[in-house]
Design a protein around this motif. Structure first.
Motif, PDB file in Angstrom:
ATOM      1  N   PRO A 138       0.851  -1.202   0.000  1.00 43.39           N
ATOM      2  CA  PRO A 138       0.000   0.000   0.000  1.00 43.39           C
ATOM      3  C   PRO A 138       0.886   1.252   0.000  1.00 43.39           C
ATOM      4  O   PRO A 138       1.863   1.321   0.764  1.00 43.39           O
ATOM      5  CB  PRO A 138      -0.780  -0.094   1.312  1.00 43.39           C
ATOM      6  CG  PRO A 138      -0.633  -1.509   1.777  1.00 43.39           C
ATOM      7  CD  PRO A 138       0.643  -2.029   1.206  1.00 43.39           C
ATOM      8  N   ASN A 139       0.554   2.201  -0.845  1.00 44.07           N
ATOM      9  CA  ASN A 139       1.397   3.386  -0.975  1.00 44.07           C
ATOM     10  C   ASN A 139       1.679   4.079   0.359  1.00 44.07           C
ATOM     11  O   ASN A 139       2.796   4.530   0.606  1.00 44.07           O
ATOM     12  CB  ASN A 139       0.760   4.384  -1.944  1.00 44.07           C
ATOM     13  CG  ASN A 139       1.040   4.036  -3.395  1.00 44.07           C
ATOM     14  OD1 ASN A 139       2.185   3.777  -3.769  1.00 44.07           O
ATOM     15  ND2 ASN A 139       0.008   4.027  -4.214  1.00 44.07           N
ATOM     16  N   CYS A 140       0.656   4.167   1.208  1.00 44.01           N
ATOM     17  CA  CYS A 140       0.851   4.893   2.461  1.00 44.01           C
ATOM     18  C   CYS A 140       1.687   4.108   3.469  1.00 44.01           C
ATOM     19  O   CYS A 140       2.076   4.632   4.510  1.00 44.01           O
ATOM     20  CB  CYS A 140      -0.496   5.277   3.080  1.00 44.01           C
ATOM     21  SG  CYS A 140      -1.394   6.481   2.088  1.00 44.01           S
ATOM     22  N   ALA A 141       1.936   2.837   3.170  1.00 44.28           N
ATOM     23  CA  ALA A 141       2.757   2.022   4.079  1.00 44.28           C
ATOM     24  C   ALA A 141       4.098   1.689   3.442  1.00 44.28           C
ATOM     25  O   ALA A 141       4.784   0.770   3.886  1.00 44.28           O
ATOM     26  CB  ALA A 141       2.005   0.740   4.426  1.00 44.28           C
ATOM     27  N   ASP A 142       4.465   2.447   2.432  1.00 40.77           N
ATOM     28  CA  ASP A 142       5.672   2.119   1.666  1.00 40.77           C
ATOM     29  C   ASP A 142       6.852   3.015   2.092  1.00 40.77           C
ATOM     30  O   ASP A 142       6.975   4.157   1.657  1.00 40.77           O
ATOM     31  CB  ASP A 142       5.378   2.273   0.175  1.00 40.77           C
ATOM     32  CG  ASP A 142       6.486   1.711  -0.698  1.00 40.77           C
ATOM     33  OD1 ASP A 142       7.620   1.511  -0.197  1.00 40.77           O
ATOM     34  OD2 ASP A 142       6.215   1.472  -1.884  1.00 40.77           O
ATOM     35  N   PHE A 143       7.689   2.466   2.947  1.00 41.22           N
ATOM     36  CA  PHE A 143       8.842   3.223   3.458  1.00 41.22           C
ATOM     37  C   PHE A 143       9.765   3.653   2.318  1.00 41.22           C
ATOM     38  O   PHE A 143      10.274   4.775   2.299  1.00 41.22           O
ATOM     39  CB  PHE A 143       9.624   2.338   4.451  1.00 41.22           C
ATOM     40  CG  PHE A 143      10.868   2.989   4.994  1.00 41.22           C
ATOM     41  CD1 PHE A 143      10.797   3.888   6.053  1.00 41.22           C
ATOM     42  CD2 PHE A 143      12.115   2.733   4.430  1.00 41.22           C
ATOM     43  CE1 PHE A 143      11.943   4.508   6.555  1.00 41.22           C
ATOM     44  CE2 PHE A 143      13.266   3.346   4.918  1.00 41.22           C
ATOM     45  CZ  PHE A 143      13.178   4.234   5.987  1.00 41.22           C
ATOM     46  N   ASN A 144       9.954   2.760   1.378  1.00 39.26           N
ATOM     47  CA  ASN A 144      10.842   3.078   0.268  1.00 39.26           C
ATOM     48  C   ASN A 144      10.325   4.293  -0.506  1.00 39.26           C
ATOM     49  O   ASN A 144      11.077   5.202  -0.857  1.00 39.26           O
ATOM     50  CB  ASN A 144      10.961   1.859  -0.653  1.00 39.26           C
ATOM     51  CG  ASN A 144      12.035   2.080  -1.692  1.00 39.26           C
ATOM     52  OD1 ASN A 144      13.128   2.553  -1.383  1.00 39.26           O
ATOM     53  ND2 ASN A 144      11.721   1.769  -2.940  1.00 39.26           N
ATOM     54  N   LEU A 145       9.032   4.331  -0.737  1.00 41.29           N
ATOM     55  CA  LEU A 145       8.428   5.410  -1.520  1.00 41.29           C
ATOM     56  C   LEU A 145       8.437   6.735  -0.752  1.00 41.29           C
ATOM     57  O   LEU A 145       8.888   7.767  -1.245  1.00 41.29           O
ATOM     58  CB  LEU A 145       6.987   5.012  -1.864  1.00 41.29           C
ATOM     59  CG  LEU A 145       6.233   5.921  -2.807  1.00 41.29           C
ATOM     60  CD1 LEU A 145       6.830   5.854  -4.204  1.00 41.29           C
ATOM     61  CD2 LEU A 145       4.753   5.534  -2.857  1.00 41.29           C
ATOM     62  N   LEU A 146       7.910   6.698   0.466  1.00 41.93           N
ATOM     63  CA  LEU A 146       7.706   7.952   1.200  1.00 41.93           C
ATOM     64  C   LEU A 146       9.011   8.479   1.812  1.00 41.93           C
ATOM     65  O   LEU A 146       9.252   9.689   1.810  1.00 41.93           O
ATOM     66  CB  LEU A 146       6.653   7.766   2.300  1.00 41.93           C
ATOM     67  CG  LEU A 146       5.283   7.211   1.864  1.00 41.93           C
ATOM     68  CD1 LEU A 146       4.299   7.250   3.022  1.00 41.93           C
ATOM     69  CD2 LEU A 146       4.719   7.969   0.672  1.00 41.93           C
ATOM     70  N   THR A 147       9.810   7.586   2.335  1.00 47.65           N
ATOM     71  CA  THR A 147      11.001   8.050   3.045  1.00 47.65           C
ATOM     72  C   THR A 147      12.251   7.988   2.167  1.00 47.65           C
ATOM     73  O   THR A 147      12.929   9.004   1.991  1.00 47.65           O
ATOM     74  CB  THR A 147      11.184   7.256   4.350  1.00 47.65           C
ATOM     75  OG1 THR A 147      10.051   7.511   5.173  1.00 47.65           O
ATOM     76  CG2 THR A 147      12.440   7.695   5.089  1.00 47.65           C
ATOM     77  N   ASN A 148      12.539   6.833   1.605  1.00 49.41           N
ATOM     78  CA  ASN A 148      13.760   6.744   0.792  1.00 49.41           C
ATOM     79  C   ASN A 148      13.703   7.640  -0.436  1.00 49.41           C
ATOM     80  O   ASN A 148      14.617   8.425  -0.698  1.00 49.41           O
ATOM     81  CB  ASN A 148      14.002   5.307   0.317  1.00 49.41           C
ATOM     82  CG  ASN A 148      14.736   4.499   1.357  1.00 49.41           C
ATOM     83  OD1 ASN A 148      15.315   5.070   2.292  1.00 49.41           O
ATOM     84  ND2 ASN A 148      14.720   3.187   1.219  1.00 49.41           N
ATOM     85  N   ILE A 149      12.621   7.502  -1.192  1.00 51.26           N
ATOM     86  CA  ILE A 149      12.569   8.240  -2.460  1.00 51.26           C
ATOM     87  C   ILE A 149      12.199   9.705  -2.231  1.00 51.26           C
ATOM     88  O   ILE A 149      12.953  10.607  -2.586  1.00 51.26           O
ATOM     89  CB  ILE A 149      11.607   7.549  -3.449  1.00 51.26           C
ATOM     90  CG1 ILE A 149      12.167   6.161  -3.805  1.00 51.26           C
ATOM     91  CG2 ILE A 149      11.407   8.390  -4.701  1.00 51.26           C
ATOM     92  CD1 ILE A 149      11.291   5.313  -4.683  1.00 51.26           C
ATOM     93  N   ALA A 150      11.025   9.950  -1.640  1.00 52.75           N
ATOM     94  CA  ALA A 150      10.571  11.341  -1.532  1.00 52.75           C
ATOM     95  C   ALA A 150      11.479  12.164  -0.609  1.00 52.75           C
ATOM     96  O   ALA A 150      12.001  13.204  -1.000  1.00 52.75           O
ATOM     97  CB  ALA A 150       9.129  11.394  -1.044  1.00 52.75           C
ATOM     98  N   ARG A 151      11.664  11.690   0.601  1.00 52.55           N
ATOM     99  CA  ARG A 151      12.408  12.535   1.556  1.00 52.55           C
ATOM    100  C   ARG A 151      13.913  12.493   1.327  1.00 52.55           C
ATOM    101  O   ARG A 151      14.564  13.537   1.339  1.00 52.55           O
ATOM    102  CB  ARG A 151      12.088  12.111   2.995  1.00 52.55           C
ATOM    103  CG  ARG A 151      10.664  12.485   3.395  1.00 52.55           C
ATOM    104  CD  ARG A 151      10.496  12.674   4.886  1.00 52.55           C
ATOM    105  NE  ARG A 151       9.089  12.816   5.209  1.00 52.55           N
ATOM    106  CZ  ARG A 151       8.447  13.993   5.244  1.00 52.55           C
ATOM    107  NH1 ARG A 151       9.086  15.111   5.005  1.00 52.55           N
ATOM    108  NH2 ARG A 151       7.157  14.039   5.529  1.00 52.55           N
ATOM    109  N   LYS A 152      14.468  11.286   1.132  1.00 55.57           N
ATOM    110  CA  LYS A 152      15.931  11.233   1.042  1.00 55.57           C
ATOM    111  C   LYS A 152      16.431  11.588  -0.348  1.00 55.57           C
ATOM    112  O   LYS A 152      17.263  12.477  -0.504  1.00 55.57           O
ATOM    113  CB  LYS A 152      16.436   9.861   1.486  1.00 55.57           C
ATOM    114  CG  LYS A 152      16.191   9.646   2.977  1.00 55.57           C
ATOM    115  CD  LYS A 152      16.951   8.467   3.545  1.00 55.57           C
ATOM    116  CE  LYS A 152      16.659   8.349   5.042  1.00 55.57           C
ATOM    117  NZ  LYS A 152      16.620   6.958   5.478  1.00 55.57           N
ATOM    118  N   GLN A 153      15.910  10.902  -1.372  1.00 56.99           N
ATOM    119  CA  GLN A 153      16.441  11.189  -2.712  1.00 56.99           C
ATOM    120  C   GLN A 153      15.996  12.550  -3.236  1.00 56.99           C
ATOM    121  O   GLN A 153      16.764  13.264  -3.847  1.00 56.99           O
ATOM    122  CB  GLN A 153      15.999  10.113  -3.701  1.00 56.99           C
ATOM    123  CG  GLN A 153      16.720   8.788  -3.546  1.00 56.99           C
ATOM    124  CD  GLN A 153      16.151   7.747  -4.510  1.00 56.99           C
ATOM    125  OE1 GLN A 153      15.684   8.058  -5.593  1.00 56.99           O
ATOM    126  NE2 GLN A 153      16.188   6.500  -4.087  1.00 56.99           N
TER     127      GLN A 153
END
Ligand SMILES: *[C@@H]1O[C@H](CO)[C@@H](O)[C@H](O)[C@H]1NC(C)=O
Ligand SMILES: *[C@@H]1O[C@H](CO)[C@@H](O)[C@H](O)[C@H]1NC(C)=O
Ligand SMILES: *[C@@H]1O[C@H](CO)[C@@H](O)[C@H](O)[C@H]1NC(C)=O
Ligand SMILES: *[C@@H]1O[C@H](CO)[C@@H](O)[C@H](O)[C@H]1NC(C)=O
Length: 776
Positions: A272-287
């Motif tokens: 689920p998109n809202c439970a996706d650490f890779n998407l929300l934290t790795n990609i959006a916030r970090k990258q």
């Protein structure tokens, strides 16, 4: 109106009339924190401290219960600290709307400018116009706030998902099917709404209003044949993710500096998109260095447990989303289950604090903790700036510049200004606000229907709806309409869709005109004195092949959902006071495209499986109209004048090899080239554009790139730049494009990395081609 009346006078009269009927406001105090009269001692009120410190101070003062209560869209007041309630959910897709809970039109301000639905505005291919519109929306939002009718300034727009499938009920909300267009639209929207400059300039920490890039990510199915967005698991390849689904979000965040993201309902490859650490934290916030807040779509946390069964318990669902990086829920699942998630040690206080830090930072950036916001930067925006003449003219301009001329046999259009008699036939001609506004609309300042728009141009306008039941047109009144058509000089038919056909939670299953519309068109066209003009209102494309090839249909215009002044815009186009220049932001597919399951997320064609691919970049089947198609009352020609490099030699970093069939392809990885190298290697392209007609016009120039030999998996062609130019009759202008190899000359490989391939390429504009070689 007298015959000699100029169209400009007509516009002025209509606009003045609109303004006369508008509100005059006096208002209540908007709620704010850190009232100077209370001499607030808290460091979080100290405007000299950095916002991160202030937010930290505030969060440190909250009890656990106070903290948990702040994690939903309706955030309650914290009276002991003088903090008022806040509403995170407001909407402003194409004008300030009262669809969410943050905006109320129940005070002295009763309406806000309703711009055309986004899909039509997109068709202007004019980034500056997009920016002007969202700037106006941001200004109106502050006007509403200052009048005491807003309890939040966080707007959940733009919708920058790719219009992947023509059936999508929410495709109307987007800038179409192309990733570059959605990326540029997103950037323009965010910068305008948030109060930043269009290009360059330092992006402010202060927000006029907060924009939210949604729905992150690969969300473009609402409800199709029993499959809904709440449970849909989108199977997306890394390649499609890299060059189709993600680029608009990347730009919205990195170049737009959006202060919000909404994670979508659906799952992507099981998560689920809202439970996706890779998407929300790795990609959006970090990258991508995202520094705003992340909201769930409404009830998206509950469905992770209740409908998707991804989380075993409610507490697990809550723990999953906060661990992934979500900050606030739209809904109230968290109110019910967060406390037990904490007690069960599933939800860590540190994650709650992180979310609160993000949330209060946004409220502070909006100036809601600096004392009376009316005394601050945006405090002087008054109610007179809502529905202002300037904004109404902008709404008119946007509609005019988006309208696409699809057919004009024997120059039937424009119709003569000799005050002919005209019959306007069709279910969308005297449409209520719901039809011309599209979804997520607010309350228009004053709506002009097409019937009213024609008032100044035609001697008599006779109107006949053609169908008893609106655009679904199951009961057509064909004979009556035919009788009406026989009696007049010209017939304009206003057909197409409305929200009963395409909307949120409802995708189409049929791509033709609904009900008996086609038969109505054919019969009326056959009976009329001259070939008819057909106006199609719709967001998603409709297969109008029969009208396209019907000699009795002389002109066809697509007008999206043209907004509150759409009726006037259409009249101006039809009678030649405006030269249409819009171009389609989406491919118009034939009816039988519905054999492709809407759930198939693959962009790329697979001929062996009979899968035709999607959008102009990959679709290999027949089309009713192509992406970028659009005629005008004049003709334009193009010429490549110069290119800074005929060969681009990329000698930095290492060269990789891949084998395809018997060939070895050399390529560079964009990630290895580094930003600096990418920026220094751009190719400048200069084009000449000439208007050959006898009318001035605004013309969007679309520059595409194509590989000399289109290899498996690469786009057939790819939009790499677009610009709108104004040209007088006979005028030639130069248009320049800067192409960065990393951004514009790269493609995604199967591993989802952007690569620049060695080989020959072609730049395309209209029927002109120009070679470009890349060696790596
Ligand atoms: C407008 O609506 C809001 C929300 O329902 C309500 O709190 C407020 O009192 C209303 N204002 C007026 C002037 O009716
Ligand atoms: C157009 O619609 C409005 C509102 O529904 C109605 O009052 C009006 O009579 C209609 N006009 C015509 C010419 O039917
Ligand atoms: C534009 O060019 C086409 C094809 O060359 C021609 O048929 C048409 O008459 C021209 N239209 C105008 C308005 O110049
Ligand atoms: C790349 O080529 C340019 C000239 O074509 C040269 O000036 C430069 O030094 C080369 N860079 C590398 C890393 O070889």
């Amino acid at each position: 109106m007298a015959l000699s009346e100029s169209p400009i006078t007509t516009i002025t009269l209509i606009i003045s009339f609109l303004l006369l009927t508008l509100h005059h406001a006096e208002s209540t105090q908007p709620p704010y924190s850190c009232d100077s009269s209370s001499n607030s001692p808290y460091p979080f009120c100290n405007t000299k401290l950095p916002i991160s410190k202030r937010a930290q101070d505030l969060v440190s003062r909250l009890t656990l219960d106070e903290k948990l209560a702040q994690l939903i869209n309706t955030a309650p007041a914290i009276p002991r600290l003088g903090i008022p309630s806040y509403q995170w959910w407001s909407e402003a897709l194409h004008g300030v709307a009262d669809v969410g809970f943050g905006i109320r039109f129940n005070g002295s301000i009763k309406s806000a400018t309703s711009f055309p639905q986004v899909i039509l505005t997109a068709a202007s291919f004019d980034q500056n116009l997009w920016y002007q519109i969202s700037k106006a929306i941001g200004t109106e939002a502050r006007g509403v706030y200052n009048a005491g009718q807003a309890t939040g300034m966080t707007f959940w727009a733009p919708n920058i998902n790719i219009f992947r499938d023509p059936r999508w009920g929410r495709g109307q909300e987007t800038a179409g099917e192309d990733p570059l267009m959605n990326a540029k639209y997103g950037v323009a929207y965010v910068r305008g709404l948030q109060g930043d400059s269009f290009e360059g300039g330092k992006l402010g920490e202060r927000l006029q209003a907060s924009a939210c890039c949604k729905h992150f990510t690969a969300y473009d199915l609402d409800h199709w044949k029993g499959i809904d967005r709440f449970v849909f698991d989108a199977h997306v390849s890394l390649q499609d993710l890299a060059d189709t689904y993600q680029p608009p979000f990347h730009s919205c965040i990195e170049q737009g500096r959006a202060s919000g993201i909404m994670c979508a309902y659906n799952r992507v490859n099981g998560v689920p998109n809202c439970a996706d650490f890779n998407l929300l934290t790795n990609i959006a916030r970090k990258q991508w260095k995202f520094d705003g807040y992340i909201t769930s779509d409404c009830e998206a946390v509950a469905i992770i447990h209740d409908e998707q069964g991804y989380a075993k318990t409610a507490e697990d669902a809550i723990a999953d989303v906060f661990r992934a990086g979500m900050d606030v829920e739209c809904g109230n699942y968290i109110s019910k289950h967060a406390k037990s998630a904490v007690l069960q040690k599933k939800l860590a206080i540190s994650q709650i604090d992180r979310a609160l830090q993000n949330l209060f930072s946004i409220r502070m950036r909006l100036g809601l903790f600096d004392g009376n916001p009316r005394k601050l930067q945006y405090g002087t925006i008054g109610p007179n700036e809502v529905c202002s003449k300037e904004h109404l003219l902008l709404a008119l301009e946007a509609a005019r510049e988006g309208i696409v001329l699809l057919k004009n046999s024997n120059s039937l259009l424009p119709l003569p200004k000799t005050k002919p008699s005209v019959a306007i036939i069709g279910p969308n001609a005297n449409a209520s606000s719901l039809v011309v506004l599209g979804n997520y609309h607010g309350r228009p300042c004053k709506l002009v229907t097409l019937l009213q728009g024609f008032g100044g141009y035609a001697k008599d306008t006779t109107y006949h709806p053609g169908c008893d039941d609106g655009p679904q047109c199951e009961s057509a009144r064909i004979e009556e309409a035919v009788e009406v058509a026989k009696k007049v000089d010209y017939v304009v038919m206003v057909m197409g869709l409305d929200q009963s056909q395409e909307r949120e939670s409802h995708d189409r299953e049929y791509l033709g005109l609904p009900g008996n519309q086609e038969e109505l068109i054919t019969s009326v066209a056959k009976a009329s004195k001259r070939p008819v003009v057909l106006v199609i209102l719709c967001g998603g494309p409709v297969d109008i092949t029969s009208a396209k090839f019907d000699d009795r249909v002389g002109g066809i215009l697509w007008a999206g959902y043209p907004g509150e002044l759409g009726g006037l815009a259409l009249a101006q186009v039809i009678f030649g006071d405006h030269n249409p220049g819009g171009r389609l932001p989406i491919t118009w597919y034939p009816k039988d495209f519905i054999r492709v399951p809407m759930t198939d997320m693959r962009m790329r064609a697979n001929p062996a499986q009979g899968y035709p691919g999607r959008t102009y970049r990959f679709y290999t089947g027949p089309k009713v109209y192509e992406f970028g198609y659009g005629l005008s009352y004049t003709n334009y020609s193009y010429k490549f004048l110069s290119l800074s490099h005929n060969t681009l030699h990329i000698n930095h970093s290492s060269t990789h090899l891949m084998a395809e069939n018997s060939e070895t392809i050399r390529y560079k990885l964009v990630s290895e080239l580094g930003q600096e190298t990418c920026q220094t290697m751009s190719v400048s392209v200069t084009l000449g554009v000439t208007n050959h007609g006898n009318m001035p016009g605004k013309h969007p120039v679309l520059l595409f790139l194509k590989q000399g030999k289109v290899r498996n998996g690469n786009p057939v062609k790819q939009l790499v730049g677009f610009q709108s130019v104004k040209l007088n009759a006979g005028e030639t202008a130069q248009v320049g494009f800067e192409l960065s190899p990393c951004e514009h000359l790269s493609t995604a490989n199967e591993a989802g990395s952007m690569v620049i391939e060695d080989g020959s390429y072609l730049l395309l504009v209209g029927d002109q081609e120009y070679p470009l070689k890349i060696t790596v």
